[in-house]
Design an enzyme around this catalytic site. Structure first.
Site, PDB file in Angstrom:
ATOM      1  N   LYS A 295      66.477  10.560  11.912  1.00 44.98           N
ATOM      2  CA  LYS A 295      66.513  11.557  12.796  1.00 44.98           C
ATOM      3  C   LYS A 295      67.553  12.567  12.215  1.00 44.98           C
ATOM      4  O   LYS A 295      68.555  12.333  11.706  1.00 44.98           O
ATOM      5  CB  LYS A 295      66.826  11.028  14.184  1.00 44.98           C
ATOM      6  CG  LYS A 295      66.961  11.815  15.285  1.00 44.98           C
ATOM      7  CD  LYS A 295      67.214  11.028  16.671  1.00 44.98           C
ATOM      8  CE  LYS A 295      67.025  11.851  17.967  1.00 44.98           C
ATOM      9  NZ  LYS A 295      67.390  11.251  19.006  1.00 44.98           N
TER      10      LYS A 295
ATOM     11  N   SER B 283      64.176  12.311  22.869  1.00 43.09           N
ATOM     12  CA  SER B 283      64.558  13.183  21.960  1.00 43.09           C
ATOM     13  C   SER B 283      64.275  12.899  20.578  1.00 43.09           C
ATOM     14  O   SER B 283      64.043  13.895  19.507  1.00 43.09           O
ATOM     15  CB  SER B 283      66.338  13.265  21.882  1.00 43.09           C
ATOM     16  OG  SER B 283      66.718  12.271  21.490  1.00 43.09           O
TER      17      SER B 283
ATOM     18  N   SER C 165      65.334   7.828  24.253  1.00 45.44           N
ATOM     19  CA  SER C 165      65.184   8.613  23.203  1.00 45.44           C
ATOM     20  C   SER C 165      64.484   8.021  22.101  1.00 45.44           C
ATOM     21  O   SER C 165      63.754   8.680  21.079  1.00 45.44           O
ATOM     22  CB  SER C 165      66.414   9.538  22.791  1.00 45.44           C
ATOM     23  OG  SER C 165      66.611  10.478  23.670  1.00 45.44           O
TER      24      SER C 165
END
Lengths: 95, 492, 476
Positions: free
Chosen positions: B83, B158, B182
């Site tokens: 990420k 997210s 997330s």
């Protein structure tokens, strides 16, 4: 609870965000909606409940007082917007 | 079909075995994924940065070291992605924000360094909601991500770029972060497995902070076994993170085959109440029955304060983020506005221009909640209710071993459907946020598809530091089902 | 009508650690800009603080010395504000639950009385960097080497009633910090800084509105700045105005304070517990471990000096202002066996010469052993106290040992009575008028004869012997 445009302006200043006037209303509306959601909390009886700052009841670990770092100024300043003579530059600060 | 065409169907273990038995090289595995990224990423927008050159250089080096016997571990030769909020040295690390669009990190996050040292090959950095604030990957300054199962739908957020990456097999594993859901929510939307370990299990050093008392890193991959292998590499004490826990790290792969006979599974009645989409509920019910059939004992539990979790979260997380994001001031790194006329202008314009709307909303809410006159009513109150939520879980875990329920109330929603309604977006996370507030480990694993054809994930919550047991449960489920191996036809 | 001044001080003492409070960067002074600012000090995205153990120990050390409660559990908080020298946009400090709780310190007033000053709390925090305002194309340069240096902020109660008390408190705390090895107290380098909260009121009335005067980094400035501020406030009130609560900066060049409106703009610091740091636990065993390494404290030393060496409270408190002076004194007192003589010399000639040369005792060119040699020559009547001062000055200038200087300069005292008698006989013979006056009752003239005799003997006559003989002969 609704938040006023004046309060939003004040908060934006504290947070150093230059909200343009034409966006103020939208922000005020959104922030008010969020505060309304959050306001459910006020009805909860929390008498005697200890506030929880951390998920785990742990204590701070301490570091030995040893210098472990050497200078990497060039590398660290390679991502800086403006430097001169090893200093970070900002518009003149008046005291 | 050549070997390279099927590498992406392999598990982490399959790739490891392949490169170690000489079936294919690390370079071949790396190229297989790089080619897939090149082919499919334009459609999905799951990667912000693809590190093709450094990945290939790493692959050469790791091939050599494996051949010399210097690298043998489970991640040696295995590609992965991160990420884009994990700092990776020499690689652009953007947090999906204009604020950091040109930020080349001068250092590696703890977990990035761990994977690098273990011989993994970094393929690139995944798209995400800006600064991890969002549940649909629509707040990214680098454009939204599409759900591989239906590209008109969001992948969740997210860690949406990571979830789409795994679902379309553009990497065999990625690291995400979970602050309020997330990892778990996008895992559910994208039919993958993801685990958010207990707060403190994995070091946060080098993970760009959203809300420090909630953020936790975790692996996302097709299977629980892949997650277990990754956990073995990244979990454990890091002296640079004061909140990282000094507890022994079990071998997460050792107990994957433990029996589920007699396992007490708690179902929080609040997670099955109004708000849960019926077609999602039906898939959950079916999976619960499957566990029951394998000898698990199902019990109802109650988390009476869980409806307060979303309000608590939208005080605590913004408060922490308002302070965490103050360092982005245009002085030492990140976006700086053109021709600031004075210091105030430098701050106000750099930050206004650098951050997107959702980030700015949260900074303002957090600033407000901490400001004089409101601290007690908002922040302190939220911290108190947070404890009540934790106590609910502690009580529930007296009766059961694990808790199960939906990860999200719905399947993936349409791109743009909730973009202009922050509150509706926030309520997406009502089942995942309570777990985050308590600091408990939570995971999502695929359990099938709803009537709309979109994936549904089961949320599994363990007691503190019970990740091994959770991985065991999900792995067992994945022994008798094959949901987790299913890939959208378009990306097969 | 009378006014009463009310003063409370906030003192920032830099702690004597090698590394910063939350990172492994060096705290050494004077390095090239930003070469001692690592990822953590720069507030890079993703970095985290880890607390320095030594900083905690030094805080406990000071806490024990001021008889304060040490918090079994203390909390770090973020103080949020934007400023270029504050890289994270917040300062890690302590707000609720500081590490050191309520304590006190006794100061010696000019009239000899002792006054107890309450210390509200002392908390750990990180220092900021430095803004350099020299011209960089009209911009300010930021050096973050100092950012993250550990500070202990020691907050007093508003217990001081005039500038002199404030100076006495600050001096005593300064000495204590150095005594304990808590910090080096170097005021030029900013290792010991003071902010003063000053207000005035009618005696017995409620506290007046206070102004905070920032950055008082010398004992001289603090006294002047407070006196100036008191006058300013009284002028305002007496001319019908109201004192505004504000932060003011003392300008030593103009000897005035001026308002720092820039700091007033946004003082909503939004303190909240730092989620990156956990509560600090201090057990009774931790406290005892620190206590075991504590040196004798100044007040205890003062009491011991009074008892052991029969010194006055005044002498003893001067001698115990710094550990180095006290050690020097004890060496001299024990070496010469006359504590009073040693005290007079250390508080007199030694202190005076140090002050004249703006030197610290650590750099004194006359070692305790060398001074002992000199004092022994006083004791055995080789030289008088007066001549000894000349010898001391020569020793200071590196002219050799006491004996060598006495020898070389021929300063040995004349104790031979016949030689002194001869000198006196001559003076009596040469000054018949004065002799007659003296004998008719003008006693004051005795001094004249002493002076004449001393001059004639070039100061070397033993004063006691000279006095005795002179008296005999004049009265004879």
């Amino acid at each position: 609870m609704a938040i006023s445009e004046a309060e939003v302006k004040k908060v934006a200043r504290l947070a150093r965000l230059a909200v343009p006037d034409d966006r103020l209303e939208a922000y005020t509306q959104n922030l008010s909606n969020i505060l309304n959601l959050v306001d459910q909390l006020s009805a909860v009886d929390t008498t005697g409940v200890e506030p929880m700052a951390h998920p785990l009841d742990m204590m701070q670990r301490l570091r030995e007082d040893v210098v472990t770092e050497t200078s990497h100024r060039e590398k660290y300043q390679s991502v800086a917007p403006e430097v001169e003579d090893g200093l970070y530059l900002v518009p003149k600060v008046l005291e | 079909m050549s070997q390279a065409d099927s590498i992406h169907t392999l598990s982490l273990k399959g790739i490891h075995d392949g490169v170690h038995t000489g079936k294919f090289s690390v370079m071949e595995a790396t190229d297989a994924y790089l080619d897939r990224i090149e082919r499919f990423n334009p459609e999905l927008n799951a990667y912000i940065t693809v590190t093709r050159e450094s990945a290939q250089a790493q692959a050469v080096d790791i091939d050599n070291r494996i051949r010399k016997g210097e690298l043998t571990g489970a991640m040696a030769g295995v590609p992965y992605s991160l990420k884009d909020l994990f700092c990776s040295e020499g690689v652009r690390t953007t947090c999906a924000s204009n604020m950091l669009s040109n930020f080349i990190s001068p250092y590696d996050a703890h977990v990035a360094a761990k994977l690098k040292a273990a011989g993994g090959v970094l393929l690139g950095k995944n798209n995400m909601d800006e600064f991890a604030m969002g549940s649909s990957n629509e707040t990214s300054a680098f454009g939204n991500v599409c759900n591989p199962w239906d590209t008109t739908k969001v992948p969740g957020g997210s860690s949406g770029g990571g979830a789409a990456t795994i679902a379309a097999r553009l990497a065999p594993m990625t690291l995400g972060t979970d602050t309020g859901g997330s990892i778990r929510q996008p895992a559910s939307f994208c039919n993958i497995t993801g685990i958010k370990p207990t707060y403190g299990r994995i070091s946060r050093y080098g993970m760009i902070a959203f809300a420090s008392s909630l953020d936790q890193c975790g692996p996302m991959a097709p299977s629980a076994e892949d997650c277990a292998i990754t956990m073995n590499i990244i979990a454990g004490l890091d002296s640079r993170d004061s909140t990282s826990v000094d507890l022994p790290v079990p071998d997460y792969t050792a107990n994957l085959n433990g029996s589920l006979e007699g396992l007490r599974i708690g179902l929080p009645k609040e997670f099955f109440a109004e708000g849960l989409d019926a077609q999602v509920g039906a898939v959950i019910d079916r999976a619960i029955k499957e566990f029951q059939a394998k000898g698990a004992i199902i019990k109802e539990v109650t988390l009476p304060n869980s409806h307060l979790a979303v309000p608590v979260y939208y005080v605590v997380a913004p408060a922490e983020c308002s302070s965490n994001l103050s360092r982005f001031d245009g002085v030492r790194f990140g976006h700086r506005c053109e021709n600031p006329k004075d210091l105030m202008d430098l701050y106000e314009r750099s930050r206004w221009e650098g951050f997107g709307d959702e980030v700015k909303r949260r900074i303002m809410i957090g600033t407000y909640a901490l400001s004089a006159g409101y601290y007690d009513a908002y922040y302190l109150k939220a911290q108190q209710v947070r404890r009540l939520i934790k106590q609910d879980f502690e009580a529930a875990f007296k009766d059961v071993d694990v808790i199960m329920g939906p990860s999200c109330p719905t399947t993936a929603f349409g791109i743009g459907a909730k973009k202009d309604d922050p509150i509706a977006m926030y309520l997406e996370d009502l089942y995942t946020i309570p777990v985050s507030l308590a600091g408990l480990p939570g995971m999502t694993f695929p359990i099938g598809f709803a009537a709309d054809g979109l994936p549904v994930g089961m949320q599994l919550v363990g007691n503190y530091f019970e990740e091994a047991r959770m991985l065991n449960i999900a792995h067992q489920y994945q022994q008798w089902t094959d949901w987790h191996t299913q890939v959208p036809a378009q990306f097969a | 009508m009378e006014w009463e001044t009310v003063i409370g001080l906030e003192i920032h003492a830099q702690l004597a650690t090698n590394s910063k409070i939350f990172s492994g960067s060096s705290t050494a002074y004077g390095a090239e800009p930003n070469t001692q600012a690592n990822l953590v000090d720069l507030g890079m995205p993703g970095v985290l603080p880890v607390l320095n153990k030594k900083a905690v120990e030094l805080a406990i050390r000071l806490g024990l010395a001021i008889d304060a409660e040490i918090a079994p559990r203390s909390i770090f908080a973020r103080k949020n504000y934007f400023y270029p020298d504050s890289p994270k946009g917040y300062q890690i400090s302590q707000y609720e639950l500081p590490i050191v709780g309520l304590g006190h310190m006794d100061i010696q007033l000019e009239n000899g009385d002792t006054k107890r000053i309450g210390i509200t709390r002392a908390h750990l925090e990180e220092d900021a960097g430095k803004s350099l305002h020299e011209d960089f194309q009209g911009q300010t340069g930021i050096d973050l080497n100092r950012a993250g240096t550990p500070l202990l902020e020691i907050v007093s109660e508003p217990d001081m009633r005039n500038a002199k008390e404030a100076v006495a408190y600050m001096k005593k705390l300064h000495a204590l910090v150095r005594y304990l090895g808590v910090g080096d107290g170097n005021m030029q380098e900013g290792s010991f800084r003071c902010d003063a909260n000053v207000s005035v009121r009618r005696p017995g009335a409620e506290f007046g509105t206070r102004a905070e005067i920032k950055n008082l980094n010398s004992f001289k400035f603090i006294e002047r700045a407070i006196n100036h501020e008191v006058e300013r406030q009284i002028d305002i009130i007496e001319s019908g105005g109201k004192v505004v609560q504000e932060t003011r900066l003392y300008d030593p060049d103009k000897d005035e304070t001026r308002s720092m409106r820039s700091k007033e703009d946004a003082n909503d610091y939004r303190y909240f517990p730092d989620p990156d740091l956990l509560p600090v636990e201090i057990t009774p065993a931790d406290i005892e471990a620190v206590r075991a390494t504590m040196p004798e404290l100044p007040d205890a030393k003062k009491q011991r000096f009074m008892a052991e060496y029969a010194l006055t409270a005044y002498d003893a408190s001067l001698l115990t202002l710094s550990r180095e002076v006290a050690d020097y004194f004890e060496a001299v007192a024990q070496g010469c066996g006359d504590a009073k003589l040693a005290a007079n010399w250390v508080n007199g000639e030694v202190s005076k010469t140090l002050a004249d040369n703006e030197m610290e005792i650590a750099a004194v060119p006359v070692s305790s052993a060398a001074l002992i040699e000199l004092l022994k020559r006083i004791q055995d009547n080789t030289v008088s106290n007066k001549i000894a001062r000349d010898v001391f000055a020569a020793m200071w200038n590196g002219e050799g040992s006491a004996d060598a200087i006495i020898d070389k300069k021929g300063l040995k005292q004349i104790t031979d009575t016949s030689a002194i008698e001869a000198v006196i006989d001559e003076i009596i013979a040469n000054n018949p008028g004065q002799v007659a006056e003296y004998r008719s009752g003008k006693d004051k003239l005795f001094g004249f004869f002493v002076g004449q005799a001393m001059r004639a003997s070039k100061g070397k006559a033993n004063p006691n012997t000279l006095n005795d003989i002179l008296k005999q002969k004049l009265e004879g």
